[in-house]
Every structure is written in structure tokens, then in C-alpha cells.
Design a protein around this motif. Structure first.
Motif, short mmCIF file in Angstrom:
data_model
loop_
_atom_site.label_atom_id
_atom_site.label_comp_id
_atom_site.label_asym_id
_atom_site.label_seq_id
_atom_site.Cartn_x
_atom_site.Cartn_y
_atom_site.Cartn_z
N MET A 31 14.27 48.83 68.78
CA MET A 31 14.63 48.48 67.30
C MET A 31 13.36 49.46 66.29
SD MET A 31 13.86 44.74 65.16
CE MET A 31 12.17 45.22 64.52
N HIS A 35 11.16 50.90 64.38
CA HIS A 35 10.35 50.04 63.54
C HIS A 35 9.43 51.83 62.36
CE1 HIS A 35 5.74 49.23 63.56
NE2 HIS A 35 6.61 47.78 62.82
N ALA A 36 8.64 50.67 61.42
CA ALA A 36 7.94 52.25 60.30
C ALA A 36 7.44 52.84 61.17
CB ALA A 36 7.45 50.85 59.17
N ASP A 37 6.30 52.30 62.15
CA ASP A 37 5.38 53.32 62.14
C ASP A 37 6.04 54.95 62.84
OD1 ASP A 37 3.92 51.88 62.78
OD2 ASP A 37 4.01 51.30 64.65
N CYS A 76 14.83 49.40 59.34
CA CYS A 76 15.53 48.72 60.28
C CYS A 76 17.28 48.13 59.92
CB CYS A 76 15.95 47.17 60.99
SG CYS A 76 14.09 46.38 61.48
N ALA A 84 10.13 41.64 61.51
CA ALA A 84 9.19 42.41 60.82
C ALA A 84 9.07 44.21 61.11
CB ALA A 84 7.35 42.35 62.37
N CYS A 85 10.23 44.87 60.42
CA CYS A 85 10.05 46.00 59.84
C CYS A 85 8.67 47.09 60.02
CB CYS A 85 11.21 45.92 59.79
SG CYS A 85 12.54 47.60 60.33
N ASP A 86 8.23 46.29 59.11
CA ASP A 86 6.32 47.21 58.97
C ASP A 86 5.20 46.28 59.21
OD1 ASP A 86 4.00 48.64 58.25
OD2 ASP A 86 5.92 49.52 56.79
N GLY A 87 4.45 46.21 59.73
CA GLY A 87 3.08 45.68 60.24
C GLY A 87 2.80 45.46 58.29
#
Lengths: 180, 180
Positions: A1, A3-5, B91, B124-127
Motif C-alpha cells: 500500500m 504510504h505517506a512516508d 493511497c 493509516a495512510c499517514d501516521g
């Protein structure tokens, strides 16, 4: 998926390293996804955050995104239409041949403009923009489907390194998405 | 012509004033332009800069943009696909019913989530995202064509003022663009 990281870049890396990370991340971002809106949206975010991680002039980038070929424009009056981007609001459409973006679309050649005020017919969408690079995204048999447009608030914001990597990106994006 | 100045908001204005400026600017941004990609791209920029002009928690917004109905998804498995946005990469697709965005799409109701970690099935695309508001964009006869998604890095980032104005925006956007 996704991810913003993926938007996080280490501090202290070189421009070449940042672009290489962008290229590497693109493969993950575009995996099994050929929707051009989705892909260009994530691509503009990745580019934006890459520039923000670099020293000046790259971190002075104030607009990073795309215009796409407007499939509703008449054949004798082709134009670009605004696509996904990061930055302040921007012009909706740009005729082929007009300004830096229109020149890149018409000539199918990357335009590096160290001083936009000296470029004939420059479209002053944002007075803060002082330099610009525009790279055409070309699909065989279709021609220019989009352009990558990056603006910077200082003159001489872009060089041959930007050109080389953005052209690699353009080629990757061209092949990775289905275009209207 | 659209100008980047539309993204400038005076300091010290209230949230209501900022949203009202967004609504007012939208009319100019969308004038004679019904292309949904173009319009959502400028809309996400305008919203982003509005939030950044406000005091906390609004200026802690870390993602502002859109997911649209994925017209390629099968009728029994409808999903959203990433559209134009400002913020970190996100996402690509979200199934109807999944997470905050999918819930808004399925129920056709605005979701205000003060603490995303307490939301069942939160993606949780961005923590960094701690609270979220999602507003469906509904077109009569078509259903949900898109959703507005705004994330914030602090809990309780959104309230009834955000809901009221974003629903006005959603209604305006629904009517102002042609949807696939």
C-alpha cells in the motif's frame, strides 16, 4: 500500500539522489495502477517533497505539477489543461505555442528558462515564479499527452541535472499510465 | 484569468471568512471550465492555502484533496480512486465502506472524526494524521462522484463550521463540473 512516508526524503542528500529516490518510489506508487489522474496526483506530491528536502534553489520551488493535453480542444487549436499539482492555484488552459508550457508542448522539447521575465509570451500566473523547467511527456503514436511543469521563486532554479532526471521521469510516466 | 493571488488569504481572518473566500474564489476558478480534473486541482490548492492562513488546529491540516468514484470498479465492488490533492502521497484506491473516506462514500454522509485511531477500519495512510473530515460530493442521478478529504495532525481538527462550509463547497463542485 502507498504510504505517506514515500514523501519523506533524508536531509543532506544531493539533487541526483533525491531524483533517483523519486524514480524508485514511482515504481511502487504506480504499481498495478494505470489511472493517469491518480498517478499524476501522487507524482506531483513526490516531486514537491523531493524539492523541499534540497538546498536552494531547489527548495525554492513554488509549483510542481502537470498540464495534460486537452482532448476537447479542436485539432487546429490544441491546448493544455491543468492537471494535478502542488502549489498555488494556476491557469486553467494554455494554448500550444504559448508561454513556456505551450512551447514545450509544441516543440516536444524540454524548456529550461533561467529568467521567465525574459521569455517571450511568458504567462505570469504567479509573479513569484522567476525560473521554470517544462518537460513534455510523449507517448508514441499519441504525441504530447502532458507536460511536467516546475516553477521556482529564484532565477536559474534548474540545470541539466533537472532536465536529465525529469526526462527520465517523463518517459516513465508516459509508459505507466493510460491516457485519455 | 486565474491568478495565484487567489491562493492568498489575509492573516487574522476567521475560519468562516476563509471558507467564504474559498467559496467566492471558486466561482472565478470554475468560470467557463467544467473539466473536473482541472477544477479539483485548483480547489485542493485553494482549500490548502485557506487552512494554512488560519490559527491551529486548521493550519495543522496535512492533506487536502479529493478521491473520485472509480468508474472502472465493478458495480458490486465500488471504490474511490485518488484525485488531485495537496500533501504527501496517498493511497491509490479505497473501497466503499472502508475507513473514513469509504464510509462517507457509502453512507453519503459527512464524517467528522476527532480521533482517527478510534475509528473502526481507519486507513493509516499517514501516521501523522490524527483527525479527519470527509464530505461526499453528490450529483443527482449519479450518486457519489467524489469526496472531499481533509486530514489534520492534531485531534479535533474539524467542527460543525467545517462541515457546513465544506458541504456548501461539495454542492458547488458537484454542479460546476462534468463527471466521468
Amino acid at each position: 500500500m502507498v504510504h505517506a512516508d514515500a514523501s519523506n526524503f533524508a536531509s543532506g542528500i544531493t539533487k541526483e539522489e533525491a531524483y533517483q529516490q523519486v524514480l524508485d518510489q514511482f515504481e511502487g506508487l504506480f504499481y498495478e495502477q494505470r489511472n493517469w489522474v491518480c498517478n499524476l496526483s501522487n507524482a506531483s506530491s513526490l516531486l514537491w517533497h523531493a524539492y523541499k528536502s534540497l538546498p536552494s534553489p531547489s527548495n525554492q520551488v513554488n509549483w510542481a505539477g502537470f498540464y495534460t493535453f486537452d482532448t476537447s480542444s479542436p485539432p487546429n487549436k490544441p491546448q493544455l489543461i491543468l492537471g494535478p499539482f502542488q502549489g498555488k492555484v494556476a491557469c486553467q488552459t494554455i494554448a500550444f505555442g504559448r508561454g513556456v508550457c505551450g512551447s514545450a508542448a509544441q516543440t516536444q522539447q524540454t524548456q529550461i528558462v533561467p529568467d521567465v521575465d525574459a521569455f517571450p509570451g511568458h504567462i505570469a500566473c504567479d509573479g513569484d515564479s522567476k525560473s521554470e523547467i517544462v518537460v513534455p511527456i510523449i507517448v508514441e503514436g499519441k504525441g504530447v499527452v502532458a507536460i511536467i511543469d516546475i516553477d521556482c521563486t529564484v532565477p536559474n532554479g534548474f540545470d541539466e541535472v533537472d532536465k536529465a532526471y525529469l526526462e527520465k521521469l517523463a518517459d516513465f510516466i508516459a509508459k505507466s499510465s493510460d491516457w485519455p
